[in-house]
Design a protein around this motif. Structure first.
Motif, PDB file in Angstrom:
ATOM      1  N   ARG A  31       0.706  -1.036  -0.146  1.00 42.31           N
ATOM      2  CA  ARG A  31       0.062  -0.078  -0.073  1.00 42.31           C
ATOM      3  C   ARG A  31       0.831   1.395  -0.019  1.00 42.31           C
ATOM      4  O   ARG A  31       0.608   2.221   0.833  1.00 42.31           O
ATOM      5  N   LEU A  32       1.895   1.205  -0.608  1.00 41.28           N
ATOM      6  CA  LEU A  32       2.892   2.296  -0.828  1.00 41.28           C
ATOM      7  C   LEU A  32       2.680   2.985  -2.142  1.00 41.28           C
ATOM      8  O   LEU A  32       2.851   2.174  -3.147  1.00 41.28           O
ATOM      9  N   ARG A  33       2.387   4.168  -2.324  1.00 37.45           N
ATOM     10  CA  ARG A  33       2.293   4.747  -3.569  1.00 37.45           C
ATOM     11  C   ARG A  33       3.582   5.409  -3.901  1.00 37.45           C
ATOM     12  O   ARG A  33       4.162   6.541  -3.320  1.00 37.45           O
ATOM     13  N   LEU A  34       4.001   5.015  -5.032  1.00 37.69           N
ATOM     14  CA  LEU A  34       5.330   5.684  -5.794  1.00 37.69           C
ATOM     15  C   LEU A  34       4.959   6.598  -6.966  1.00 37.69           C
ATOM     16  O   LEU A  34       4.324   5.874  -7.776  1.00 37.69           O
ATOM     17  N   ASP A  35       5.176   7.687  -7.048  1.00 35.09           N
ATOM     18  CA  ASP A  35       4.878   8.499  -8.082  1.00 35.09           C
ATOM     19  C   ASP A  35       6.090   9.202  -8.817  1.00 35.09           C
ATOM     20  O   ASP A  35       5.986  10.103  -9.754  1.00 35.09           O
ATOM     21  N   TYR A  36       7.307   8.293  -8.802  1.00 40.76           N
ATOM     22  CA  TYR A  36       8.465   9.170  -9.618  1.00 40.76           C
ATOM     23  C   TYR A  36       8.873  10.575  -9.199  1.00 40.76           C
ATOM     24  O   TYR A  36       9.221  10.969 -10.031  1.00 40.76           O
ATOM     25  N   VAL A  77      16.137   9.910 -13.979  1.00 44.63           N
ATOM     26  CA  VAL A  77      16.099  10.200 -15.661  1.00 44.63           C
ATOM     27  C   VAL A  77      15.239  11.432 -15.898  1.00 44.63           C
ATOM     28  O   VAL A  77      15.534  12.418 -16.761  1.00 44.63           O
ATOM     29  N   ARG A  78      13.807  11.164 -15.160  1.00 41.95           N
ATOM     30  CA  ARG A  78      12.815  12.060 -15.636  1.00 41.95           C
ATOM     31  C   ARG A  78      13.227  13.484 -14.953  1.00 41.95           C
ATOM     32  O   ARG A  78      12.820  14.606 -15.509  1.00 41.95           O
ATOM     33  N   LEU A  79      13.868  13.781 -13.888  1.00 47.68           N
ATOM     34  CA  LEU A  79      14.176  14.931 -13.099  1.00 47.68           C
ATOM     35  C   LEU A  79      15.421  15.644 -13.662  1.00 47.68           C
ATOM     36  O   LEU A  79      15.460  16.882 -13.666  1.00 47.68           O
ATOM     37  N   THR A  80      16.338  14.873 -14.438  1.00 47.77           N
ATOM     38  CA  THR A  80      17.637  15.416 -14.726  1.00 47.77           C
ATOM     39  C   THR A  80      17.588  15.688 -16.282  1.00 47.77           C
ATOM     40  O   THR A  80      18.551  16.428 -16.610  1.00 47.77           O
ATOM     41  N   GLY A  81      16.719  14.812 -16.797  1.00 44.93           N
ATOM     42  CA  GLY A  81      16.818  14.836 -18.333  1.00 44.93           C
ATOM     43  C   GLY A  81      18.016  13.719 -18.553  1.00 44.93           C
ATOM     44  O   GLY A  81      18.349  13.930 -19.843  1.00 44.93           O
ATOM     45  N   GLY A  82      18.333  12.855 -17.858  1.00 44.61           N
ATOM     46  CA  GLY A  82      19.392  11.894 -18.097  1.00 44.61           C
ATOM     47  C   GLY A  82      18.965  10.934 -18.989  1.00 44.61           C
ATOM     48  O   GLY A  82      17.518  10.849 -19.509  1.00 44.61           O
ATOM     49  N   GLU A  83      19.697   9.854 -19.142  1.00 40.17           N
ATOM     50  CA  GLU A  83      19.117   8.548 -19.953  1.00 40.17           C
ATOM     51  C   GLU A  83      19.868   7.272 -19.269  1.00 40.17           C
ATOM     52  O   GLU A  83      20.622   7.336 -18.513  1.00 40.17           O
ATOM     53  N   TRP A  84      19.124   6.056 -19.570  1.00 34.30           N
ATOM     54  CA  TRP A  84      19.821   4.852 -19.152  1.00 34.30           C
ATOM     55  C   TRP A  84      20.811   4.568 -20.160  1.00 34.30           C
ATOM     56  O   TRP A  84      20.565   4.847 -21.510  1.00 34.30           O
ATOM     57  N   TRP A  85      21.937   4.155 -19.537  1.00 35.86           N
ATOM     58  CA  TRP A  85      22.988   3.237 -20.370  1.00 35.86           C
ATOM     59  C   TRP A  85      23.301   1.928 -19.816  1.00 35.86           C
ATOM     60  O   TRP A  85      22.952   1.712 -18.780  1.00 35.86           O
ATOM     61  N   ARG A  94      22.923   8.175 -17.011  1.00 36.14           N
ATOM     62  CA  ARG A  94      23.815   9.341 -17.476  1.00 36.14           C
ATOM     63  C   ARG A  94      23.099  10.511 -17.432  1.00 36.14           C
ATOM     64  O   ARG A  94      22.224  10.580 -18.166  1.00 36.14           O
ATOM     65  N   THR A  95      23.799  11.357 -16.348  1.00 39.08           N
ATOM     66  CA  THR A  95      23.070  12.872 -16.448  1.00 39.08           C
ATOM     67  C   THR A  95      23.801  13.622 -17.799  1.00 39.08           C
ATOM     68  O   THR A  95      24.540  13.354 -18.270  1.00 39.08           O
ATOM     69  N   PRO A  96      22.825  14.779 -17.970  1.00 39.58           N
ATOM     70  CA  PRO A  96      23.422  15.621 -19.342  1.00 39.58           C
ATOM     71  C   PRO A  96      24.826  16.161 -18.980  1.00 39.58           C
ATOM     72  O   PRO A  96      25.461  16.486 -19.886  1.00 39.58           O
ATOM     73  N   ASP A  97      25.285  16.090 -17.692  1.00 39.39           N
ATOM     74  CA  ASP A  97      26.775  16.684 -17.800  1.00 39.39           C
ATOM     75  C   ASP A  97      27.919  15.398 -18.045  1.00 39.39           C
ATOM     76  O   ASP A  97      29.012  15.657 -17.987  1.00 39.39           O
ATOM     77  N   LEU A 120      21.339   9.984  -3.401  1.00 38.20           N
ATOM     78  CA  LEU A 120      21.862   9.762  -4.884  1.00 38.20           C
ATOM     79  C   LEU A 120      21.166  10.893  -5.752  1.00 38.20           C
ATOM     80  O   LEU A 120      21.850  11.470  -6.513  1.00 38.20           O
ATOM     81  N   CYS A 121      19.881  10.710  -5.789  1.00 38.49           N
ATOM     82  CA  CYS A 121      19.132  11.637  -6.718  1.00 38.49           C
ATOM     83  C   CYS A 121      19.331  13.158  -6.342  1.00 38.49           C
ATOM     84  O   CYS A 121      19.229  13.823  -7.312  1.00 38.49           O
ATOM     85  N   HIS A 122      19.163  13.416  -4.803  1.00 36.95           N
ATOM     86  CA  HIS A 122      19.648  14.787  -4.679  1.00 36.95           C
ATOM     87  C   HIS A 122      20.799  15.266  -5.253  1.00 36.95           C
ATOM     88  O   HIS A 122      20.772  16.444  -5.948  1.00 36.95           O
TER      89      HIS A 122
END
Length: 130
Positions: A31-36, A77-85, A94-97, A120-122
């Motif tokens: 019953r844990l709602r995860l919203d990305y 990925v969603r918050l930084t505009g990164g992508e999976w590698w 991989r973040t945009p930097d 880590l996300c922060h």
């Protein structure tokens, strides 16, 4: 990394599925709602701590930890505009930097009391903003 790297969509296929699976499992079972959102990673860190405190053997929770790590990676990925590698079966964000982040390994570290998906996300978001 020596191996040839593959970016979205192929690199994202598995981690996006693992993340979606853990979101569904947590919604139905715990019953844990995860919203990305970045704030949802606090709940993920707490859930991993609780699983460890309950004494669940690592082998029994390894795939759930992978899912939590993939979820955190997808948040990044969603918050930084990164992508999976991916290379050699491992997955990173991989973040945009140009930095590579390993949220799946960080989830494992959380289980052992040595990491935090929220932090880590922060860190990734802080660096991406500069």
């Amino acid at each position: 990394m020596n191996a040839t790297q593959v970016t979205r969509p192929h690199a994202a296929t598995k981690p996006v599925r693992w993340a979606a699976d853990v979101v569904a499992a947590m919604r139905e079972g715990a019953r844990l709602r995860l919203d990305y959102s970045a704030s949802s990673l606090w709940r993920v860190d707490r859930t991993i701590e609780e699983v460890h405190r309950e004494g669940a053997p690592y082998a029994a929770v390894e795939s759930v930890l992978r899912g939590f790590g993939a979820y955190a990676g997808e948040v990044m990925v969603r918050l930084t505009g990164g992508e999976w590698w991916t290379a050699d079966g491992d997955h990173w964000v991989r973040t945009p930097d140009g930095r590579l982040w390993d949220p799946i390994d960080e989830a494992r570290r959380c289980y052992h009391g040595e990491g935090s998906l929220r932090l880590l996300c922060h860190d990734a978001m802080s660096i991406a903003r500069t």
